[in-house]
Design an enzyme around this catalytic site. Structure first.
Site, PDB file in Angstrom:
ATOM      1  N   LEU A 127      -6.728 -25.454  18.600  1.00  0.00           N
ATOM      2  CA  LEU A 127      -7.439 -24.242  18.991  1.00  0.00           C
ATOM      3  C   LEU A 127      -6.944 -23.031  18.207  1.00  0.00           C
ATOM      4  CD1 LEU A 127      -7.727 -24.568  22.861  1.00  0.00           C
ATOM      5  CD2 LEU A 127      -9.458 -25.052  21.132  1.00  0.00           C
ATOM      6  N   CYS A 128      -6.718 -23.216  16.925  1.00  0.00           N
ATOM      7  CA  CYS A 128      -6.322 -22.064  16.120  1.00  0.00           C
ATOM      8  C   CYS A 128      -7.159 -22.031  14.846  1.00  0.00           C
ATOM      9  CB  CYS A 128      -4.837 -22.081  15.815  1.00  0.00           C
ATOM     10  SG  CYS A 128      -4.249 -23.638  15.178  1.00  0.00           S
ATOM     11  N   GLY A 129      -8.447 -22.316  14.999  1.00  0.00           N
ATOM     12  CA  GLY A 129      -9.342 -22.214  13.861  1.00  0.00           C
ATOM     13  C   GLY A 129      -9.034 -23.265  12.808  1.00  0.00           C
TER      14      GLY A 129
END
Lengths: 294, 137
Positions: A87-89
């Site tokens: 969930l950090c691109g």
């Protein structure tokens, strides 16, 4: 055609998602501020250290430290610094893509710091030599453990070169995947973006060409170089954490924005359906009345 | 020819000091070093102690921890674990840090080699802080 009730249900679920991503954004934002500060605080030291080393190494005279010896072989180890969580691109994806395209061959030993890198290494069938995790904020001792393993690999002759791949923090929007050579210490590279612009004066004042060392070159470099590597790895961990939280903050902000847009669209569709239903009912009532009236 | 020295003191946490000075006296591992402009290039280890920078008749006193110093003709760069201006040193806090580190060193049986080294450095740095503070007072 979805029924109004289906749409209402979807709106509710998207709203929940938006709430979660919003919370995650706020958390990442708080952590980001701290991590960025930590990374930025370390930069002056890194800058001075880089300058000092580039001057000292080029003017050390006859002395050669084992860390500085170039070997002919091309067996390599790669320290892969990634995040533990997703969930950090595209942060990890970008780094791993770059690394797999250019650096990893079948006999490259991978030392992973962060779970995502280890997972990817196993999936791709790379030679995973060790896996480390590092805290938030990363402790100096954690950097030292990673460094020790890398140095051992290098000193024992198992590998001839150690590189480190990480995501360099530029600003909140931009993070660059980069690979730096850690061992042997050849040219000194900066851990930060602006370092190319820094002037590094290699000419010494007073026409001298060599440094004096006190007590002697072996002692000073023997302490300075290991310290340099430890510090560099630690700074890289700090930069990676700053990148991670920045990327996560932006990713979560985008997710929240998208969710809100979706809610808007769905609400519009729901209202249209509702209106159509009402119009339909009215139509039926009037038709029925007209039929009765006749 | 340079007539002043650029003195930079950095720690992993911050840049503590960065100014042009006339001369500087610092604690080298092999004894005190007095550095004036156009000093021969020198790379030395620094031990915990007090550092005195002279600038136009004024002197600033700082406490520095273990580290390294690089001297070229026109700049002095000090890389150290800790450093503080004597004006910012809290005497009580330094005393307390020293006592804590000593206590841990004497009582702890589970201390690793690294930790023992770090504790010894902490004690030396606390002493350097006290020395720098009292020098001024």
């Amino acid at each position: 055609m979805p029924s109004p009730r289906d749409i209402r249900r979807r709106i509710k679920s998207v709203k929940n998602t938006a709430q979660i991503t919003k919370a995650m954004e706020k958390v990442a934002q708080a952590k980001m501020a701290k991590a960025q500060q930590a990374a930025l605080n370390g930069r002056p030291y890194a800058e001075v250290m880089n300058r000092v080393l580039s001057e000292v190494v080029t003017h050390a005279g006859e002395f050669e430290h084992p860390y500085m010896v170039q070997r002919d072989g091309d067996r390599r180890a790669l320290i892969l610094v990634t995040t533990d969580k997703g969930l950090c691109g595209a942060l990890n994806t970008n780094l791993l893509r770059m690394v797999s395209d250019e650096f990893v061959t079948d006999d490259t030993k991978i030392v992973s710091a962060g779970r995502k890198g280890a997972q990817h290494a196993i999936r791709s069938g790379w030679d995973l030599a060790a896996e480390f995790s590092f805290g938030d904020p990363p402790a100096f001792a954690e950097a030292r453990a990673i460094t020790k393993l890398a140095v051992d690999l290098f000193e024992s002759g198992e590998v001839d070169q150690v590189d480190i791949a990480f995501t360099n923090f530029v600003n909140t929007i931009t993070q660059n995947p980069e690979v730096h050579q850690l061992l042997p210490i050849a040219e000194i590279e900066g851990v930060q973006a602006g370092v190319e612009g820094e002037e590094t004066s290699t000419a010494l004042a007073g026409g001298a060409t060599e440094f004096e060392f006190e007590p002697n070159a072996g002692d000073v470099l023997g302490q300075l170089l290991p310290h340099y590597i430890n510090f560099k790895v630690h700074q890289i961990l700090l930069e990676s954490r700053a990148s991670e939280h920045s990327a996560r903050m932006v990713a979560m902000k985008n997710a929240t924005d998208n969710a809100n847009q979706l809610i808007k669209d769905l609400t519009l569709e729901y209202n249209k359906l509702r209106q159509a239903a009402i119009t339909n009912e009215l139509l039926e009532i009037t038709t029925a009345q007209m039929a009765l009236g006749n | 020819m340079a007539s002043t020295l650029k003195l930079e003191i950095v720690t992993p946490e911050a840049k503590v000091y960065s100014e042009e000075v006339d001369s500087v006296r610092l604690p080298g591992a092999e004894g005190e070093l007095g550095i004036y402009p156009n000093h021969a290039p020198l790379m030395a280890q620094v031990k915990a102690g007090e550092l005195i920078a002279h600038k136009g008749g004024e002197e600033s006193i700082l406490a520095v921890g273990h580290g390294f110093v690089e001297i070229t003709g026109d700049h002095v760069a000090i890389l150290t674990d800790n450093a503080a201006d004597s004006a910012d040193i809290d005497e009580a806090a330094a005393e307390e840090a020293k006592a804590k580190a000593q206590q841990r060193l004497e009582e702890g049986s589970d201390i690793s080699e690294d930790e023992a080294k770090a504790l010894a450095q902490a004690i030396l740095y606390s002493e350097a802080q006290l020395k720098a503070k009292r020098h001024r007072g």
